[in-house]
Design a protein around this motif. Structure first.
Motif, PDB file in Angstrom:
ATOM      1  N   THR A  10       0.851  -1.192   0.000  1.00 47.47           N
ATOM      2  CA  THR A  10       0.000   0.000   0.000  1.00 47.47           C
ATOM      3  C   THR A  10       0.884   1.238   0.000  1.00 47.47           C
ATOM      4  O   THR A  10       1.886   1.302   0.716  1.00 47.47           O
ATOM      5  N   LYS A  11       0.513   2.210  -0.847  1.00 44.94           N
ATOM      6  CA  LYS A  11       1.241   3.471  -0.894  1.00 44.94           C
ATOM      7  C   LYS A  11       0.259   4.607  -1.135  1.00 44.94           C
ATOM      8  O   LYS A  11      -0.541   4.563  -2.072  1.00 44.94           O
ATOM      9  N   ARG A  17      -4.637   6.814  -2.888  1.00 51.52           N
ATOM     10  CA  ARG A  17      -4.005   5.516  -2.710  1.00 51.52           C
ATOM     11  C   ARG A  17      -3.509   5.036  -4.070  1.00 51.52           C
ATOM     12  O   ARG A  17      -4.274   4.526  -4.886  1.00 51.52           O
ATOM     13  N   GLY A  21      -3.163  -2.372  -1.102  1.00 53.19           N
ATOM     14  CA  GLY A  21      -3.152  -3.780  -0.691  1.00 53.19           C
ATOM     15  C   GLY A  21      -2.868  -4.766  -1.805  1.00 53.19           C
ATOM     16  O   GLY A  21      -3.510  -5.809  -1.893  1.00 53.19           O
ATOM     17  N   ASP A  56       4.011   2.313   2.260  1.00 51.57           N
ATOM     18  CA  ASP A  56       3.497   2.659   3.586  1.00 51.57           C
ATOM     19  C   ASP A  56       3.267   1.406   4.420  1.00 51.57           C
ATOM     20  O   ASP A  56       3.432   1.418   5.638  1.00 51.57           O
ATOM     21  N   SER A  57       2.857   0.338   3.754  1.00 53.90           N
ATOM     22  CA  SER A  57       2.660  -0.939   4.450  1.00 53.90           C
ATOM     23  C   SER A  57       2.776  -2.069   3.440  1.00 53.90           C
ATOM     24  O   SER A  57       2.795  -1.851   2.227  1.00 53.90           O
ATOM     25  N   GLY A  58       2.857  -3.294   3.963  1.00 53.17           N
ATOM     26  CA  GLY A  58       3.056  -4.454   3.117  1.00 53.17           C
ATOM     27  C   GLY A  58       4.503  -4.886   3.134  1.00 53.17           C
ATOM     28  O   GLY A  58       5.372  -4.224   3.714  1.00 53.17           O
ATOM     29  N   ARG A  59       4.780  -6.002   2.495  1.00 55.13           N
ATOM     30  CA  ARG A  59       6.151  -6.511   2.516  1.00 55.13           C
ATOM     31  C   ARG A  59       6.527  -7.132   1.173  1.00 55.13           C
ATOM     32  O   ARG A  59       5.665  -7.563   0.391  1.00 55.13           O
ATOM     33  N   GLU A  68      13.811  -5.116   2.405  1.00 50.60           N
ATOM     34  CA  GLU A  68      13.416  -3.716   2.309  1.00 50.60           C
ATOM     35  C   GLU A  68      14.508  -2.984   1.553  1.00 50.60           C
ATOM     36  O   GLU A  68      15.655  -2.945   1.994  1.00 50.60           O
TER      37      GLU A  68
END
Length: 517
Positions: A10-11, A17, A21, A56-59, A68
């Motif tokens: 997510t960014k 957005r 997701g 912003d989130s997630g991997r 990362e």
């Protein structure tokens, strides 16, 4: 084990957005196509994967290990390579020097050129990517430049290649050669992410495809289980048929006549004795690998560059010495290749941009004085007719999406009684919905008796829209084909400067058959 896994990426950029997701996996030996309209989130997602943007989130999981990336250098160190749509090469350096740049074989800071050439030659042979290792990059064909970019990534040990619109500047033969390279690459257990808007290419080379829309993944499938119609529907949210309706009826009299056109420019892009005619009610397509004269031809016709010899006539009147303003007054409209550089003033309002070039004449101006009410009425009319999505005509053009900016340029150029339209790459960088609309506009213009010179790098677009296709190679006309009978193979041969045997030229076959009948 998957080579790559993206999990819930997510960014956000402010309230928008860009990615919401998004999850997918990529296996070893697999080509994954990522498709979607402009603004769907493709570029942001690939920038995150390549370490250019932080999510912003997630991997991201690579070979089973979470990673990362704080930079592209870190992504490269982990075996990722990205070939961008716009090549990033040093023209003065040799091919070998470009490929090794930043990772040169050497000792005590001194480049070992012989070793660099040896390594690059071996790498090129291993992957079937022939390149002239000793030559400077400047002036090399674009197909070779792309091979250099791929070799740069392979030289750094890429196990996963990300390709951004890789065939946009290639002939059909070069595109097929690239696909063979990708298959060789994946046969070694390596993986490819292919970003493209050409759905036929997805079907030809990819194993799986995902569709992004409004920042979300809305569809995923094995390529063998889907088709271009279904992919287009998921990309746009509706059924789309971007193929135009070919206008019927014979062409009229000559509108544009170019005779013996030459330019002072030397090297790539120069024109050498170009002669062509475009008639009323006709679309003449111009095909050619980028840098072979088509951009110069458009600049010459628009009055941005002068000829050293030859002539240009519009409706029988000489306009060789006229500037751009004079040619527009004589009946020329122009959709430029780069809408932001040449087509709009991004900080100006939508209303002002829709009037630009025609703002000195009634009803937009009286005795040279602009009429604000007339400008607004003119803008509202075109916004409605051409479906430009904007809240207010006073909004700046920079607030529009790429597709809506292109619609603005098309609307402005078609809103007046120009007899000739020079359209450069009219659908480049726009989504399927805008493509469909622009095709309809060009078709209607032709049906109304307008003459169109269409310059496009998309052979499917040229074949679908044009009545005739003129092919340029190294600044000369290498062939002319009946678009209805032209095939990509023949066009590609002519684009690369080759000669098509007389018996295989489609329009010649048609003429012989007609005479025989």
């Amino acid at each position: 084990m998957p080579t790559l896994e993206l999990d819930g990426i997510t960014k956000r950029f402010g309230p928008v957005r860009a990615n919401d997701g998004i999850s997918f996996t990529l296996g070893p030996g697999e080509v994954l196509a990522v498709v979607g309209e402009n603004g769907a989130g493709k570029t942001t997602l690939m920038s995150i994967l390549y370490g250019l943007v932080s999510p912003d989130s997630g991997r991201i999981v690579l070979d089973g290990q979470p990673v990362e990336f704080a930079s592209a250098a870190e992504a490269i160190a982990h075996g990722l390579g990205m070939v961008f749509q716009h090549f990033q090469l040093f023209g003065e350096l040799s091919v070998a020097e470009n490929i090794c740049y930043g990772a040169e074989p050497g000792r005590w800071g001194v480049l070992r050129r012989t070793e660099a050439v040896r390594r690059v030659t071996a790498l090129a042979a291993e992957h079937g990517l022939a390149v002239p290792v000793h030559e400077p990059v400047a002036g090399l064909p674009v197909g070779v430049l792309q091979r250099i970019e791929i070799l740069k990534a392979l030289y750094r040990g890429a196990e996963l290649l990300i390709l951004d619109e890789p065939t946009g500047v290639l002939t059909p033969q070069e595109a097929r050669a690239l696909f063979r390279v990708l298959r060789t690459f994946t046969a070694q257990g390596r993986s490819v992410v292919l970003i493209t808007h050409k759905l036929d290419e997805v079907m030809a080379v990819a194993d799986r495809v995902i569709v992004l829309r409004d920042g979300r993944k809305v569809f995923e499938s094995a390529v063998a289980a889907t088709g271009t119609t279904e992919l287009a529907r998921h990309m746009t949210g509706r059924l789309v048929d971007p193929r135009p309706r070919r206008a019927g009826g014979p062409a009229g009299g000559p509108v544009l006549r170019v005779t013996g056109a030459r330019t002072a420019l030397s090297g790539p892009g120069a024109l050498h004795d170009i002669s062509l005619t475009v008639r009323a009610g006709e679309i003449v397509g111009i095909a050619g690998v980028a840098g072979n004269g088509q951009e110069t031809l458009a600049a010459v016709l628009a009055g941005h560059q002068m000829l050293t010899s030859g002539s240009i006539e519009l409706n029988g009147a000489e306009m060789t010495e006229l500037d751009n303003g004079g040619r527009r007054r004589a009946g020329l409209a122009h959709i430029p290749e780069d809408r932001y550089r040449d087509g709009v003033a991004a900080d100006g309002s939508v209303a002002v941009n829709l009037a630009a070039g025609f703002h000195r004449h009634p009803p937009l101006a009286i005795r040279g004085i602009l009429r604000p009410r007339a400008l607004r009425a003119h803008a509202r009319d075109l916004i409605g007719r051409f479906g430009i999505k904007v809240a207010d005509p006073a909004d700046p053009v920079r607030a529009l999406s790429g597709g809506n900016t292109q619609k603005l340029v098309v609307a402005r150029e078609l809103a007046h009684s120009a007899q000739l339209l020079v359209a450069e790459q009219p659908t480049r960088g726009v989504d399927l919905g805008a493509v469909e609309f622009i095709y309809e506009c060009l078709d209607e213009y032709r049906a109304g008796g307008g003459a169109v010179l269409l310059i496009s790098s998309d052979l499917a677009e040229l074949r679908a829209l044009s009545d005739r296709i003129v092919v340029l190679s190294a600044g000369v006309i290498s062939g002319e084909l009946d678009a209805a009978a032209a095939d990509p193979e023949t066009i590609g041969i002519l684009m690369s400067g080759g000669t098509v045997p007389e018996a295989s030229v489609p329009e010649r076959d048609a003429v012989v058959a007609e005479v025989a009948g």
